[in-house]
Structures are given as structure tokens and as C-alpha cells.
Scaffold this motif. Structure first.
Motif, mmCIF file in Angstrom:
data_model
loop_
_atom_site.group_PDB
_atom_site.id
_atom_site.type_symbol
_atom_site.label_atom_id
_atom_site.label_comp_id
_atom_site.label_asym_id
_atom_site.label_seq_id
_atom_site.Cartn_x
_atom_site.Cartn_y
_atom_site.Cartn_z
ATOM 1 N N GLN A 106 8.767 4.598 8.056
ATOM 2 C CA GLN A 106 8.838 6.236 8.181
ATOM 3 C C GLN A 106 9.391 6.855 6.936
ATOM 4 O O GLN A 106 10.315 6.348 6.313
ATOM 5 C CB GLN A 106 9.595 6.553 9.438
ATOM 6 C CG GLN A 106 9.229 5.883 10.556
ATOM 7 C CD GLN A 106 9.935 4.537 10.796
ATOM 8 O OE1 GLN A 106 11.013 4.281 10.417
ATOM 9 N NE2 GLN A 106 9.242 3.653 11.484
ATOM 10 N N ARG A 107 8.622 7.835 6.671
ATOM 11 C CA ARG A 107 8.811 9.021 5.727
ATOM 12 C C ARG A 107 8.289 10.083 5.892
ATOM 13 O O ARG A 107 7.226 10.221 5.514
ATOM 14 C CB ARG A 107 8.756 8.376 4.185
ATOM 15 C CG ARG A 107 9.470 9.157 3.012
ATOM 16 C CD ARG A 107 8.997 8.982 1.701
ATOM 17 N NE ARG A 107 9.656 9.748 0.730
ATOM 18 C CZ ARG A 107 9.171 9.823 -0.619
ATOM 19 N NH1 ARG A 107 8.259 9.077 -0.888
ATOM 20 N NH2 ARG A 107 10.021 10.555 -1.292
ATOM 21 N N GLY A 108 9.265 11.058 6.042
ATOM 22 C CA GLY A 108 8.790 12.437 6.545
ATOM 23 C C GLY A 108 7.746 12.326 7.579
ATOM 24 O O GLY A 108 8.018 11.831 8.483
ATOM 25 N N SER A 109 6.542 12.995 7.086
ATOM 26 C CA SER A 109 5.248 12.962 8.130
ATOM 27 C C SER A 109 4.676 11.642 8.344
ATOM 28 O O SER A 109 3.709 11.276 9.231
ATOM 29 C CB SER A 109 4.614 14.107 8.107
ATOM 30 O OG SER A 109 3.870 14.058 6.759
ATOM 31 N N GLY A 135 0.658 -1.204 -0.126
ATOM 32 C CA GLY A 135 -0.095 -0.083 -0.101
ATOM 33 C C GLY A 135 0.804 1.325 0.214
ATOM 34 O O GLY A 135 0.223 2.293 -0.001
ATOM 35 N N PHE A 136 2.144 1.290 -0.034
ATOM 36 C CA PHE A 136 2.856 2.444 -0.085
ATOM 37 C C PHE A 136 4.220 2.010 -0.738
ATOM 38 O O PHE A 136 4.477 0.708 -1.288
ATOM 39 C CB PHE A 136 3.180 2.821 1.172
ATOM 40 C CG PHE A 136 4.130 2.090 2.086
ATOM 41 C CD1 PHE A 136 3.232 1.007 2.929
ATOM 42 C CD2 PHE A 136 5.470 2.325 2.384
ATOM 43 C CE1 PHE A 136 3.973 0.347 3.842
ATOM 44 C CE2 PHE A 136 6.114 1.332 3.267
ATOM 45 C CZ PHE A 136 5.401 0.473 3.978
ATOM 46 N N THR A 137 4.924 2.898 -1.141
ATOM 47 C CA THR A 137 6.165 2.632 -2.065
ATOM 48 C C THR A 137 7.608 2.165 -0.894
ATOM 49 O O THR A 137 8.105 3.067 -0.463
ATOM 50 C CB THR A 137 6.838 3.771 -2.803
ATOM 51 O OG1 THR A 137 5.317 4.364 -3.419
ATOM 52 C CG2 THR A 137 7.824 3.646 -3.629
ATOM 53 N N ASN A 165 10.638 -7.876 -2.550
ATOM 54 C CA ASN A 165 9.533 -8.606 -2.044
ATOM 55 C C ASN A 165 8.834 -7.726 -1.054
ATOM 56 O O ASN A 165 7.873 -8.149 -0.318
ATOM 57 C CB ASN A 165 10.013 -9.719 -1.135
ATOM 58 C CG ASN A 165 10.386 -10.800 -2.228
ATOM 59 O OD1 ASN A 165 10.163 -10.816 -3.339
ATOM 60 N ND2 ASN A 165 11.326 -11.746 -1.660
ATOM 61 N N ASN A 166 9.158 -6.442 -0.578
ATOM 62 C CA ASN A 166 8.611 -5.535 0.154
ATOM 63 C C ASN A 166 8.298 -6.173 1.388
ATOM 64 O O ASN A 166 7.478 -6.105 2.104
ATOM 65 C CB ASN A 166 6.934 -5.013 -0.414
ATOM 66 C CG ASN A 166 7.239 -4.164 -1.557
ATOM 67 O OD1 ASN A 166 8.415 -3.955 -2.003
ATOM 68 N ND2 ASN A 166 6.095 -3.810 -2.209
#
Length: 116
Positions: free
Chosen positions: A99-102, A26-28, A76-77
Motif C-alpha cells: 500500500q502507498r496512497g491510492s 514492478g514497483f518501488t 531483496n524486495n
């Protein structure tokens, strides 16, 4: 929808090993630093290990140094925590985080119990 699903927890004897896995979606994934936290009953949550987005940099709590290894597989995330020489004081719920930024995502946790 962001998901972090931990697995690999369980009951292990002192001195034993476990490998935790965290499958992300669901995210990069490759753009996020990943961490493992833990929380023991009656104690504050603590950072155990962190790995940079590309995997080139890692950091560990003093309690984990020399015993735990964090790694990731960006195809494989998945992020892993190899735990060796486990001690009763390692007993806790272990959480995978991104975590990435906010942005700060957490999984539901997996129980690790170290007991004879």
C-alpha cells in the motif's frame, strides 16, 4: 508489471511454525507499507500484520501478537511473516499486500493449514 508472489504455506501441526515469504517486483518496494492478510473459509478477510516502508514500525492483529513476526528486506524486495505456535484457527489463505496512497496491490495468496 506489479507482482507479489507468496510462498511458504503448507500443512503444519498445531504448535508448529511456518515462514511465509512474499517476493515483490514492478514497483518501488521500499516506498510501500506491506501487510499480510488472511481469509478463512466462510470468514471475512482480516489484517494479520503490517510493516512500514522502512521497516521501523509494525502492527499486529490481537490474534497474531506474540506469535507472528512481520519483517522485510528492502534490498531483496521481500516481506516475511514468521508464524510460531500455530493453531487450527490460523488455517486460511494468506495474502501479501502493498500500500502507498491510492495504490493497493495484492498477491494470489498461499494456503496455510494447521491440523493434526
Amino acid at each position: 508489471q506489479v507482482q507479489l508472489v507468496e510462498s511458504g504455506g503448507g500443512l503444519v501441526q498445531p504448535g508448529g511454525s511456518l515462514r511465509l515469504s512474499c517476493a515483490a517486483s514492478g514497483f518501488t518496494f521500499s516506498s510501500y507499507a506491506m501487510s499480510w492478510y488472511r481469509q478463512a473459509p466462510g470468514k471475512e478477510r482480516e489484517l494479520v500484520a503490517v510493516i512500514s516502508s522502512a521497516g521501523g514500525s509494525t502492527g499486529y492483529a490481537d490474534s497474531a501478537k506474540g506469535r507472528f513476526t512481520i519483517s522485510r528486506h528492502n534490498v531483496n524486495n521481500t516481506v516475511y511473516l514468521q508464524m510460531n505456535s500455530l493453531k487450527p484457527e490460523d488455517t486460511a489463505v494468506y495474502y501479501c499486500t502493498a500500500q502507498r496512497g491510492s495504490n493497493d496491490y495484492w498477491g494470489q495468496g498461499t494456503q496455510v493449514t494447521v491440523s493434526s
